[in-house]
Design a protein around this motif. Structure first.
Motif, PDB file in Angstrom:
ATOM      1  N   GLY A   1      -8.292 -16.520 -15.163  1.00 41.09           N
ATOM      2  CA  GLY A   1      -7.767 -17.746 -14.588  1.00 41.09           C
ATOM      3  C   GLY A   1      -8.199 -17.866 -13.142  1.00 41.09           C
ATOM      4  N   PRO A   2      -7.812 -18.945 -12.478  1.00 40.12           N
ATOM      5  CA  PRO A   2      -8.194 -19.123 -11.073  1.00 40.12           C
ATOM      6  C   PRO A   2      -7.667 -17.994 -10.190  1.00 40.12           C
ATOM      7  N   ILE A   3      -8.549 -17.465  -9.349  1.00 40.33           N
ATOM      8  CA  ILE A   3      -8.164 -16.427  -8.395  1.00 40.33           C
ATOM      9  C   ILE A   3      -7.637 -17.106  -7.133  1.00 40.33           C
ATOM     10  N   THR A   4      -6.381 -16.829  -6.781  1.00 40.11           N
ATOM     11  CA  THR A   4      -5.734 -17.496  -5.649  1.00 40.11           C
ATOM     12  C   THR A   4      -5.713 -16.659  -4.380  1.00 40.11           C
ATOM     13  N   ASP A   5      -5.987 -15.366  -4.497  1.00 39.47           N
ATOM     14  CA  ASP A   5      -6.000 -14.490  -3.313  1.00 39.47           C
ATOM     15  C   ASP A   5      -6.849 -13.282  -3.639  1.00 39.47           C
ATOM     16  N   ARG A   6      -7.620 -12.833  -2.648  1.00 43.84           N
ATOM     17  CA  ARG A   6      -8.423 -11.627  -2.830  1.00 43.84           C
ATOM     18  C   ARG A   6      -8.537 -10.903  -1.497  1.00 43.84           C
ATOM     19  N   SER A   7      -8.566  -9.576  -1.566  1.00 48.59           N
ATOM     20  CA  SER A   7      -8.681  -8.782  -0.339  1.00 48.59           C
ATOM     21  C   SER A   7      -9.159  -7.389  -0.715  1.00 48.59           C
ATOM     22  N   ILE A   8      -9.668  -6.660   0.269  1.00 49.49           N
ATOM     23  CA  ILE A   8     -10.091  -5.277   0.075  1.00 49.49           C
ATOM     24  C   ILE A   8      -9.171  -4.372   0.876  1.00 49.49           C
ATOM     25  N   LEU A   9      -8.619  -3.399   0.197  1.00 50.52           N
ATOM     26  CA  LEU A   9      -7.618  -2.506   0.779  1.00 50.52           C
ATOM     27  C   LEU A   9      -8.181  -1.097   0.921  1.00 50.52           C
ATOM     28  N   PRO A  10      -8.399  -0.610   2.151  1.00 54.62           N
ATOM     29  CA  PRO A  10      -8.804   0.796   2.332  1.00 54.62           C
ATOM     30  C   PRO A  10      -7.673   1.714   1.869  1.00 54.62           C
ATOM     31  N   MET A  11      -8.026   2.935   1.563  1.00 58.24           N
ATOM     32  CA  MET A  11      -7.039   3.871   1.036  1.00 58.24           C
ATOM     33  C   MET A  11      -7.008   5.142   1.871  1.00 58.24           C
ATOM     34  N   ARG A  12      -5.805   5.534   2.277  1.00 60.97           N
ATOM     35  CA  ARG A  12      -5.666   6.762   3.040  1.00 60.97           C
ATOM     36  C   ARG A  12      -4.263   7.309   2.897  1.00 60.97           C
ATOM     37  N   SER A  13      -4.129   8.574   3.213  1.00 63.53           N
ATOM     38  CA  SER A  13      -2.832   9.229   3.332  1.00 63.53           C
ATOM     39  C   SER A  13      -2.620   9.588   4.797  1.00 63.53           C
ATOM     40  N   PHE A  14      -1.407   9.382   5.276  1.00 68.63           N
ATOM     41  CA  PHE A  14      -1.087   9.663   6.671  1.00 68.63           C
ATOM     42  C   PHE A  14       0.370  10.093   6.759  1.00 68.63           C
ATOM     43  N   VAL A  15       0.623  11.209   7.446  1.00 65.60           N
ATOM     44  CA  VAL A  15       1.992  11.665   7.708  1.00 65.60           C
ATOM     45  C   VAL A  15       2.065  12.130   9.144  1.00 65.60           C
ATOM     46  N   SER A  16       3.089  11.664   9.853  1.00 64.97           N
ATOM     47  CA  SER A  16       3.330  12.084  11.235  1.00 64.97           C
ATOM     48  C   SER A  16       4.723  12.687  11.328  1.00 64.97           C
ATOM     49  N   ALA A  17       4.821  13.838  11.958  1.00 61.54           N
ATOM     50  CA  ALA A  17       6.104  14.512  12.106  1.00 61.54           C
ATOM     51  C   ALA A  17       6.267  15.000  13.540  1.00 61.54           C
ATOM     52  N   PRO A  18       7.508  14.935  14.074  1.00 63.35           N
ATOM     53  CA  PRO A  18       8.751  14.556  13.408  1.00 63.35           C
ATOM     54  C   PRO A  18       8.911  13.035  13.308  1.00 63.35           C
ATOM     55  N   MET A  19       9.939  12.619  12.590  1.00 58.37           N
ATOM     56  CA  MET A  19      10.247  11.203  12.446  1.00 58.37           C
ATOM     57  C   MET A  19      11.367  10.790  13.397  1.00 58.37           C
ATOM     58  N   ARG A  20      11.503  11.541  14.477  1.00 56.66           N
ATOM     59  CA  ARG A  20      12.559  11.252  15.444  1.00 56.66           C
ATOM     60  C   ARG A  20      12.189  11.804  16.812  1.00 56.66           C
ATOM     61  N   ARG A  21      12.576  11.072  17.827  1.00 59.67           N
ATOM     62  CA  ARG A  21      12.575  11.576  19.188  1.00 59.67           C
ATOM     63  C   ARG A  21      13.859  11.092  19.855  1.00 59.67           C
ATOM     64  N   GLY A  22      14.785  11.995  20.119  1.00 56.44           N
ATOM     65  CA  GLY A  22      16.039  11.610  20.749  1.00 56.44           C
ATOM     66  C   GLY A  22      16.788  10.577  19.932  1.00 56.44           C
ATOM     67  N   ARG A  23      17.006   9.400  20.534  1.00 61.14           N
ATOM     68  CA  ARG A  23      17.718   8.309  19.856  1.00 61.14           C
ATOM     69  C   ARG A  23      16.769   7.287  19.226  1.00 61.14           C
ATOM     70  N   LEU A  24      15.502   7.655  19.047  1.00 63.37           N
ATOM     71  CA  LEU A  24      14.533   6.796  18.365  1.00 63.37           C
ATOM     72  C   LEU A  24      14.160   7.445  17.037  1.00 63.37           C
ATOM     73  N   PHE A  25      14.396   6.712  15.944  1.00 65.46           N
ATOM     74  CA  PHE A  25      14.132   7.205  14.603  1.00 65.46           C
ATOM     75  C   PHE A  25      13.062   6.335  13.944  1.00 65.46           C
ATOM     76  N   LEU A  26      12.100   6.972  13.279  1.00 64.36           N
ATOM     77  CA  LEU A  26      11.047   6.244  12.575  1.00 64.36           C
ATOM     78  C   LEU A  26      11.372   6.143  11.083  1.00 64.36           C
ATOM     79  N   ALA A  27      10.912   5.063  10.466  1.00 63.53           N
ATOM     80  CA  ALA A  27      11.054   4.902   9.022  1.00 63.53           C
ATOM     81  C   ALA A  27       9.877   4.078   8.502  1.00 63.53           C
ATOM     82  N   GLY A  28       9.482   4.335   7.266  1.00 64.22           N
ATOM     83  CA  GLY A  28       8.417   3.558   6.651  1.00 64.22           C
ATOM     84  C   GLY A  28       7.052   3.892   7.216  1.00 64.22           C
ATOM     85  N   ASP A  29       6.185   2.870   7.261  1.00 64.81           N
ATOM     86  CA  ASP A  29       4.790   3.078   7.655  1.00 64.81           C
ATOM     87  C   ASP A  29       4.623   3.546   9.090  1.00 64.81           C
TER      88      ASP A  29
END
Length: 391
Positions: free
Chosen positions: A259-287
């Motif tokens: 059928g008609p294509i309404t959206d197209r894009s190219i998505l690079p692929m990678r794995s990334f992890v950063s630790a820790p997920m906190r500094r003092g009163r700043l907390f990270l979540a998600g990407d």
């Protein structure tokens, strides 16, 4: 301005965190540098684990999900000449839902603007400050160009890989450790006005490259092709895309609907992890703290798991003055992050053609194992549908 939790980023993670905190009487303000239209139009993930559906439902934003989402009880694994179905309820007692991240975001934005905590779009120059003390703040410029200061008890950085929060954590006294892997392939993804020709998602290994048949609704299909990372989207005509999908998904007596294509894009692929997920009163979540390739359908679900843990920790911290869960947040969240990172890497490595005949035989051996062993199939099903969130 004054609030208990300043949240940077109005993606699903930040909006859901605000929603969970509100239901426990904790005030928050959400800051977003993009417009509402932009936030609600971002096309991202589409598979929700059982815990994500349960969390959204309990938070009061699951009505449309249950009305319009598509519950799926398994996936098809395919390699040339074979299509095998994994029955998730039979293997692990859980299912998944197809419901686009754009729709989750729309539901959360609507709830936030319907009497919820402040949600400020199109802010700029967002800067977390004094996060090592008990009174952090966020400086920013509002949509009218007026400098503002948001005084907080806690800051949550749900602002993605390119947001300011991750850099602030990395600049702390202990720094941050980063693990990263860039994969030698990308996904060309399309949305098409074509009714899905399959009851479940199809994950297909093929010598020409991986293909995924997914869907967004009974009338819209979401499909992907493995391509080289340096491919240009303009080199892929509609005919070339459909021909590639037909070849890689080929099975006697079956063919994908077009059928008609309404959206197209190219998505690079990678794995990334950063630790820790906190500094003092700043907390990270998600990407802001981790990125996974999309093969395992883990990105959005990991973000939901993060904020589920974080909301519980912040309620205990701000209502009871107890720091135990906040202190454990980074380590607890990272255990799940690494499990999901491994599963995403494993699915990616098993299904993507590398051009190496030795690798191809190893991949086919692994696929045959999953398709013939209940234990191997259960391991995939348990990870795909989502492991329980650690308390």
């Amino acid at each position: 301005m004054r609030t208990q939790v300043g949240i940077i980023g109005a993606g699903p993670a930040g909006l859901l965190l605000s929603r969970l905190l509100t239901r426990h009487g904790i005030d928050s303000v959400v800051l977003e540098n993009r417009s509402r239209d932009y936030v609600e139009a971002r096309i991202r993930a589409g598979i929700l684990e059982q815990h994500t559906v349960d969390t959204l439902t309990a938070a009061g934003v699951g009505d449309r999900l249950h009305r319009e989402g598509l519950e799926h009880s398994g996936i098809h694994l395919q390699y040339p000449g074979t299509r095998h179905t994994l029955d998730f309820p039979a293997l692990c007692g859980r299912s998944v839902w197809v419901y686009g991240q754009t729709e989750v975001t729309k539901d959360l934005v609507a709830a936030q603007l319907d009497g919820g905590p402040p949600l400020l779009f199109e802010v700029s120059d967002v800067t977390p400050e004094d996060v090592d003390g008990d009174a952090p703040r966020i400086r920013f410029t509002d949509a009218d160009g007026i400098p503002q200061v948001l005084e907080c008890d806690v800051i949550a950085g749900t602002d993605g890989f390119h947001g300011p929060s991750r850099a602030v954590v990395a600049a702390g006294a202990g720094g941050a450790r980063v693990w990263e892997r860039t994969y030698p392939y990308a996904w060309l993804g399309i949305l098409a006005d074509a009714a899905p020709a399959t009851d479940e998602l199809i994950y297909a290994w093929h010598p020409d490259g991986f293909a995924l048949y997914s869907m967004r609704s009974p009338k819209v299909s979401r499909l992907y092709l493995q391509v080289d990372p340096d491919e240009k989207i303009e080199d892929w005509s509609d005919d070339r895309i459909w021909d590639g999908l037909a070849t890689r998904l080929a099975l006697d007596g079956w063919a994908p609907n077009t059928g008609p294509i309404t959206d197209r894009s190219i998505l690079p692929m990678r794995s990334f992890v950063s630790a820790p997920m906190r500094r003092g009163r700043l907390f990270l979540a998600g990407d802001a703290a981790h990125i996974v390739p999309p093969t395992g359908a883990k990105g959005l679900n990991l973000a939901v798991a993060d904020v589920t843990l974080l909301a519980t920790a912040l309620v205990r911290l701000l209502r009871e003055g107890r720091t135990d869960l906040a202190d454990a947040y980074s380590d607890t969240a990272l255990r799940r992050v690494w499990r999901c990172t491994h599963f995403s890497w494993w699915m990616t490595s098993m299904l993507h053609a590398s051009g190496d005949d030795f690798d191809a035989q190893l991949q086919l051996s692994q696929l045959r194992r999953v398709c013939s062993s209940e234990a191997a199939a259960r391991e995939l099903a348990e990870n795909y549908t989502g492991l329980p969130i650690e308390a």
